[in-house]
Design a protein around this motif. Structure first.
Motif, PDB file in Angstrom:
ATOM      1  N   LEU A 153       1.972 -75.880 -14.161  1.00 16.81           N
ATOM      2  CA  LEU A 153       0.802 -74.992 -14.156  1.00 16.81           C
ATOM      3  C   LEU A 153       1.211 -73.525 -14.238  1.00 16.81           C
ATOM      4  CD1 LEU A 153      -1.604 -76.656 -11.571  1.00 16.81           C
ATOM      5  CD2 LEU A 153      -1.736 -76.704 -14.063  1.00 16.81           C
ATOM      6  N   ARG A 154       2.325 -73.167 -13.605  1.00 19.52           N
ATOM      7  CA  ARG A 154       2.804 -71.785 -13.685  1.00 19.52           C
ATOM      8  C   ARG A 154       3.134 -71.426 -15.132  1.00 19.52           C
ATOM      9  NH1 ARG A 154       6.091 -73.110  -9.262  1.00 19.52           N
ATOM     10  NH2 ARG A 154       4.983 -72.546  -7.363  1.00 19.52           N
ATOM     11  N   GLU A 155       3.798 -72.339 -15.817  1.00 20.56           N
ATOM     12  CA  GLU A 155       4.154 -72.087 -17.215  1.00 20.56           C
ATOM     13  C   GLU A 155       2.899 -72.018 -18.078  1.00 20.56           C
ATOM     14  OE1 GLU A 155       7.206 -71.365 -18.147  1.00 20.56           O
ATOM     15  OE2 GLU A 155       7.925 -71.659 -16.092  1.00 20.56           O
ATOM     16  N   THR A 156       1.915 -72.868 -17.766  1.00 24.85           N
ATOM     17  CA  THR A 156       0.639 -72.829 -18.481  1.00 24.85           C
ATOM     18  C   THR A 156      -0.023 -71.471 -18.284  1.00 24.85           C
ATOM     19  OG1 THR A 156       0.253 -75.206 -18.304  1.00 24.85           O
ATOM     20  CG2 THR A 156      -1.692 -73.822 -18.554  1.00 24.85           C
ATOM     21  N   GLN A 157       0.033 -70.986 -17.054  1.00 28.23           N
ATOM     22  CA  GLN A 157      -0.561 -69.702 -16.713  1.00 28.23           C
ATOM     23  C   GLN A 157       0.064 -68.573 -17.514  1.00 28.23           C
ATOM     24  OE1 GLN A 157      -1.862 -68.469 -12.375  1.00 28.23           O
ATOM     25  NE2 GLN A 157       0.267 -67.945 -12.679  1.00 28.23           N
ATOM     26  N   GLU A 158       1.349 -68.739 -17.869  1.00 26.06           N
ATOM     27  CA  GLU A 158       2.047 -67.732 -18.663  1.00 26.06           C
ATOM     28  C   GLU A 158       1.740 -67.850 -20.149  1.00 26.06           C
ATOM     29  OE1 GLU A 158       3.874 -65.217 -17.389  1.00 26.06           O
ATOM     30  OE2 GLU A 158       3.157 -65.984 -15.468  1.00 26.06           O
ATOM     31  N   GLY A 159       0.973 -68.876 -20.521  1.00 28.39           N
ATOM     32  CA  GLY A 159       0.554 -69.005 -21.911  1.00 28.39           C
ATOM     33  C   GLY A 159       1.415 -69.906 -22.776  1.00 28.39           C
ATOM     34  N   TYR A 160       2.330 -70.657 -22.178  1.00 31.04           N
ATOM     35  CA  TYR A 160       3.211 -71.508 -22.960  1.00 31.04           C
ATOM     36  C   TYR A 160       2.525 -72.815 -23.338  1.00 31.04           C
ATOM     37  CZ  TYR A 160       6.991 -68.381 -21.596  1.00 31.04           C
ATOM     38  OH  TYR A 160       7.778 -67.273 -21.416  1.00 31.04           O
ATOM     39  N   ALA A 161       2.843 -73.322 -24.524  1.00 26.85           N
ATOM     40  CA  ALA A 161       2.351 -74.618 -24.981  1.00 26.85           C
ATOM     41  C   ALA A 161       3.200 -75.726 -24.349  1.00 26.85           C
ATOM     42  CB  ALA A 161       2.426 -74.704 -26.504  1.00 26.85           C
ATOM     43  N   VAL A 162       2.722 -76.975 -24.483  1.00 25.84           N
ATOM     44  CA  VAL A 162       3.391 -78.097 -23.822  1.00 25.84           C
ATOM     45  C   VAL A 162       4.862 -78.203 -24.239  1.00 25.84           C
ATOM     46  CG1 VAL A 162       3.480 -80.606 -23.654  1.00 25.84           C
ATOM     47  CG2 VAL A 162       1.299 -79.427 -23.397  1.00 25.84           C
TER      48      VAL A 162
END
Length: 205
Positions: A153-162
């Protein structure tokens, strides 16, 4: 006390007035010397690498590169760096992440400057300090999310794709999707971005 005996400090905060005021108050008794300042996390990392202070005092909430990302990067390169993190919001997830990274001090921005100075000296001497209110908040932890789900979720929050998240966390894309799907179920959301926002709003990130 000579300059060599003073505790050397770098102050990092996006509020220039706060940096100036805190710096002036900390240096009043002559035991602390402010050797550098930074207005964001990226600049903080640069100044710390150049000055090698005894203690970095850094605000958690800053634009661009925030305090947490900055200290994680700094401690990867300089694991013995003493860091005092200041925050207005004592989110349990943030405290856990800071301690895991190696931060030794964590306190409220509203703390008395004299106490902040005392804590700076304590950290310089090898001690630790966690503000009582922040510690209490960290114990009220109702997060159902696992560490890996929080990482995703942290990485998602930074805008990264899967695929990017998978590469950054050294996981298979399918594993990342499973973590995100589980996090969405636990936060009762329908997208990974909403799950990240919900987790942050509840203090889990």
């Amino acid at each position: 006390m000579t300059n060599d005996d003073r505790t050397r400090v770098v102050l990092a905060d996006d509020d220039q007035l706060l940096r100036y005021t805190l710096g002036a108050l900390l240096t009043l008794d002559g035991t602390i010397s402010v050797v550098g300042e930074a207005a964001d996390g990226a600049e903080a990392a640069t100044v710390v690498a150049r000055e090698r202070p005894d203690v970095l005092v850094i605000d958690l909430e800053m634009p661009e590169t925030d305090g947490m990302h900055a200290v994680e990067a700094i401690l990867r390169d300089l694991p013995e760096q003493r860091i005092l993190m200041l925050t207005r919001h004592a989110r349990p997830g943030v405290l856990r992440r800071a301690l895991k990274a190696g931060v030794r001090g964590f306190m409220s921005k509203s703390a008395d400057p004299e106490l902040i100075g005392d804590v700076i000296h304590r950290l310089h001497e090898g001690g630790r300090w966690i503000d009582h209110e922040i510690l209490e908040a960290s114990m009220i932890d109702d997060s159902p999310l696992t560490d890996r789900e929080l990482d995703a979720l942290r990485e998602t929050q930074e805008g990264y794709a899967v695929k990017q998240i998978a590469a950054r966390l050294h996981l298979a894309p399918g594993t990342v999707r499973n973590y995100l799907s589980s996090a969405m179920q636990k936060t009762h959301t329908t997208s990974r971005q909403d799950a990240a926002r919900a987790a942050r709003a509840r203090g889990w990130l």
